[in-house]
Design a protein around this motif. Structure first.
Motif, PDB file in Angstrom:
ATOM      1  N   UNK A  33       0.828  -1.223  -0.026  1.00 35.85           N
ATOM      2  CA  UNK A  33       0.024   0.013   0.068  1.00 35.85           C
ATOM      3  C   UNK A  33       0.743   1.222   0.125  1.00 35.85           C
ATOM      4  N   UNK A  34       0.863   2.051  -1.047  1.00 33.94           N
ATOM      5  CA  UNK A  34       1.656   3.090  -1.033  1.00 33.94           C
ATOM      6  C   UNK A  34       0.889   4.565  -0.812  1.00 33.94           C
ATOM      7  N   UNK A  35      -0.397   4.482  -0.908  1.00 37.27           N
ATOM      8  CA  UNK A  35      -1.144   5.635  -0.592  1.00 37.27           C
ATOM      9  C   UNK A  35      -1.694   5.745   0.789  1.00 37.27           C
ATOM     10  N   UNK A  36      -1.622   6.916   1.590  1.00 40.17           N
ATOM     11  CA  UNK A  36      -1.842   6.875   2.686  1.00 40.17           C
ATOM     12  C   UNK A  36      -3.397   6.748   2.956  1.00 40.17           C
ATOM     13  N   UNK A  37      -3.902   5.782   3.811  1.00 37.45           N
ATOM     14  CA  UNK A  37      -5.403   5.475   4.076  1.00 37.45           C
ATOM     15  C   UNK A  37      -6.239   6.627   4.539  1.00 37.45           C
ATOM     16  N   UNK A  38      -7.287   6.619   4.212  1.00 35.42           N
ATOM     17  CA  UNK A  38      -8.475   7.676   4.675  1.00 35.42           C
ATOM     18  C   UNK A  38      -9.331   6.789   4.979  1.00 35.42           C
ATOM     19  N   UNK A  39      -9.661   6.802   6.303  1.00 38.52           N
ATOM     20  CA  UNK A  39     -11.000   6.194   6.927  1.00 38.52           C
ATOM     21  C   UNK A  39     -12.261   6.965   7.247  1.00 38.52           C
ATOM     22  N   UNK A  40     -13.346   6.741   6.965  1.00 39.71           N
ATOM     23  CA  UNK A  40     -14.366   7.695   7.202  1.00 39.71           C
ATOM     24  C   UNK A  40     -15.350   6.845   7.771  1.00 39.71           C
ATOM     25  N   UNK A  41     -15.536   6.282   9.100  1.00 38.46           N
ATOM     26  CA  UNK A  41     -16.539   5.504   9.680  1.00 38.46           C
ATOM     27  C   UNK A  41     -17.818   6.385   9.865  1.00 38.46           C
ATOM     28  N   UNK A  42     -18.817   5.825  10.000  1.00 36.52           N
ATOM     29  CA  UNK A  42     -20.183   6.422  10.318  1.00 36.52           C
ATOM     30  C   UNK A  42     -20.292   6.612  11.664  1.00 36.52           C
ATOM     31  N   UNK A  43     -21.265   7.604  11.847  1.00 31.42           N
ATOM     32  CA  UNK A  43     -21.439   7.973  13.306  1.00 31.42           C
ATOM     33  C   UNK A  43     -22.261   6.910  14.004  1.00 31.42           C
ATOM     34  N   UNK A  44     -22.964   5.985  13.438  1.00 30.26           N
ATOM     35  CA  UNK A  44     -23.325   5.080  14.372  1.00 30.26           C
ATOM     36  C   UNK A  44     -22.250   3.900  14.656  1.00 30.26           C
ATOM     37  N   UNK A  45     -20.858   3.983  14.558  1.00 28.74           N
ATOM     38  CA  UNK A  45     -20.191   3.136  14.971  1.00 28.74           C
ATOM     39  C   UNK A  45     -20.037   2.810  16.367  1.00 28.74           C
TER      40      UNK A  45
END
Length: 511
Positions: free
Chosen positions: A265-277
């Motif tokens: 993986x060469x691209x920095x991760x972008x995580x966007x969890x939902x507010x119901x997590x």
């Protein structure tokens, strides 16, 4: 006949070698010991069908299989291939001379084909450390495991490939991947580019500072102001990952089963969890612990949209990982630590209705409702966010402007130069790489102010009613602003700009 085959178990982000001992003797029965879970206990049915469908037989004798160390709980279906090879070797259906030199893992289908497994990269790293000759894995996992150099990695499509390999009849070749070449395959044209953003120059400046110093940031503004759009473009201006960061990130995603036939993986991760997590999905854990969103965002960005909509207890569990940059999950018999060094980017409306103190809004919100809304976010959590910035809607003149804005590539060059300055500054320190990670001791050492700057920050704290906790944050951000200008010292205009980015610390902000 007794045969030893080697597999691997993944705990946290590291692997542990498992010895699978298969003994076949006179009698009838199938006994699997060594703390296997239900998925492993069911493996006998999959193995029997897979061998029969490929013209091999499951011995009708007394089969005893021990998975050592016996006090370590084993889980998952990835041991199917390990046990199947052990049974074939113990029943003299295949040659067992070379079996002990390889780690063998894979989930069997009834037709003998293999399904992908989790943690292939960690397994290959451990196999190399322990001196194994090679690793045999499902073809879907071969790219991530082949990142590890100086060990043979073979991709298997069917159980017959393994049988032919040990019999010397197949033409199975090890997979070779040039990790440097894979690492160099970065996107020159990011999917989300700051060139697409109309107006919002002050917010883009904030994002640049946050990226340069690794600072956590919160965006406050009404619906439609562009908070989410700006946040999604932040990874495009972060400096490229180093090889070590890429390996760490790939390892975590491999353990979570998120690789999907990709290599490094060469691209920095972008995580966007939902507010119901839930808190478990955010920080990790579960009956069989898995990394959560904050670990999957390691070396990247964790974006929490509509921050006050998250449950308060979910946000509170993030306080320790934000400070320590790792999360520890404890159980009765073991403790697992996942790395979680990420940039937190949060966004929120200024009120439940979204239009606090806006005379043109259809429904205004009282100060009391606003205060209750803000109280959903605790002070200690806000204390860990360096930059607070208000986002205002873009006027029509800016929206209709056809001129191209400054692109992410240009901004990333400035950010990368600032990060290089910080890397040299902290090169002798193990766990500090950029300004946001500075402790109070380091702030006193590297954020020395002259008389003018001291007077300015004193006046700001008195007149704007800034809280005491804002002091260190202002110094960190001003150090980053100075680095962007390649300035050795922090000047008064650096402090003045940093003071603007503490909106929520102002006591009069709600009035």
């Amino acid at each position: 006949m007794l045969v030893k085959v080697f597999g691997s178990a993944v705990f946290g982000v590291d692997a542990t070698t498992i010895t699978v001992e298969v003994n076949i003797d006179k009698g009838i029965g199938y006994h699997l010991v060594g703390l296997p879970d239900s998925a492993i206990k069911e493996s006998s049915y999959r193995i029997a069908a897979a061998l029969k469908n490929n013209n091999y037989h499951f011995p009708g004798k007394k089969i005893i299989i021990n998975m050592a160390p016996a006090d370590l709980r084993k889980e998952g279906s990835a041991y199917d291939l390990t046990i199947a090879v052990g049974i074939l070797a113990a029943s003299s259906q295949i040659n067992s001379d070379e079996i002990g030199n390889y780690i063998i893992m894979g989930e069997l289908s009834l037709d003998g084909s293999l399904q992908p497994i989790k943690g292939a990269l960690s397994i290959a790293i451990k196999a190399k450390e322990e001196g194994f000759k090679g690793v045999l894995l499902p073809i879907q996992n071969v790219k991530e495991a082949a990142i590890v150099e100086e060990i043979e990695v073979y991709g298997i499509e069917n159980v017959t490939d393994v049988i032919d390999f040990f019999e010397g009849n197949g033409e199975l070749q090890p997979t070779v991947i040039d990790s440097q070449e894979e690492f160099s395959k970065t996107l020159d044209f990011p999917e989300f580019d700051f060139a697409d953003v109309k107006g919002q120059e002050s917010i883009k400046r904030c994002m640049e500072i946050a990226a340069a110093g690794g600072h956590n940031i919160i965006l406050i503004g009404p619906p439609g102001a562009g908070k989410t759009m700006l946040a999604k473009r932040l990874p495009s201006i972060l400096p490229p990952m180093t090889v070590q960061e890429a390996l760490e990130t790939t390892k975590i995603h491999s353990v979570a089963g998120k690789i999907k036939e990709a290599g490094l993986l060469t691209q920095r991760p972008f995580r966007n969890p939902h507010h119901t997590s839930s808190s478990v999905s955010l920080v990790g854990g579960g009956s069989y612990p898995q990394p959560g969103e904050i670990s999957l965002a390691h070396n990247g960005v964790l974006f929490l949209d509509e921050l006050p909509e998250f449950k308060r207890e979910v946000l509170e569990v993030m306080r320790q990982p934000l400070e320590d940059r790792e999360v520890t999950i404890s159980r009765a018999k073991f403790t697992i630590t996942y790395p979680s060094s990420f940039m937190l980017v949060a966004s929120m409306n200024p009120s439940p209705g979204g239009y606090f103190n806006d005379p043109d809004s259809p429904g205004n919100t009282s100060s009391q409702e606003m205060q209750r809304y803000m109280n959903k976010i605790s002070g200690p959590l806000l204390d860990r966010i360096d930059i607070h910035i208000e986002v205002t809607p873009v006027p029509f003149e800016k929206l209709s402007d056809t001129r191209k804005a400054e692109g992410s590539t240009v901004i990333r060059e400035r950010v990368t130069r600032a990060r290089l300055i910080q890397s040299k500054r902290f090169e002798c320190m193990r766990n500090v790489h950029y300004n946001a990670q500075m402790s109070s001791k380091l702030i006193r050492e590297y954020c020395v102010l002259d008389e003018v700057s001291l007077g300015l920050i004193k006046t700001a704290m008195e007149r704007l009613n800034l809280s005491a906790r804002a002091y260190d944050r202002i110094l960190k951000v001003s150090r980053t602003i100075a680095d962007l200008e390649a300035s050795d010292s922090i000047e008064s205009h650096h402090i003045a700009e940093a003071i603007q980015y503490r909106s929520l610390d102002r006591e009069g902000w709600l009035r």
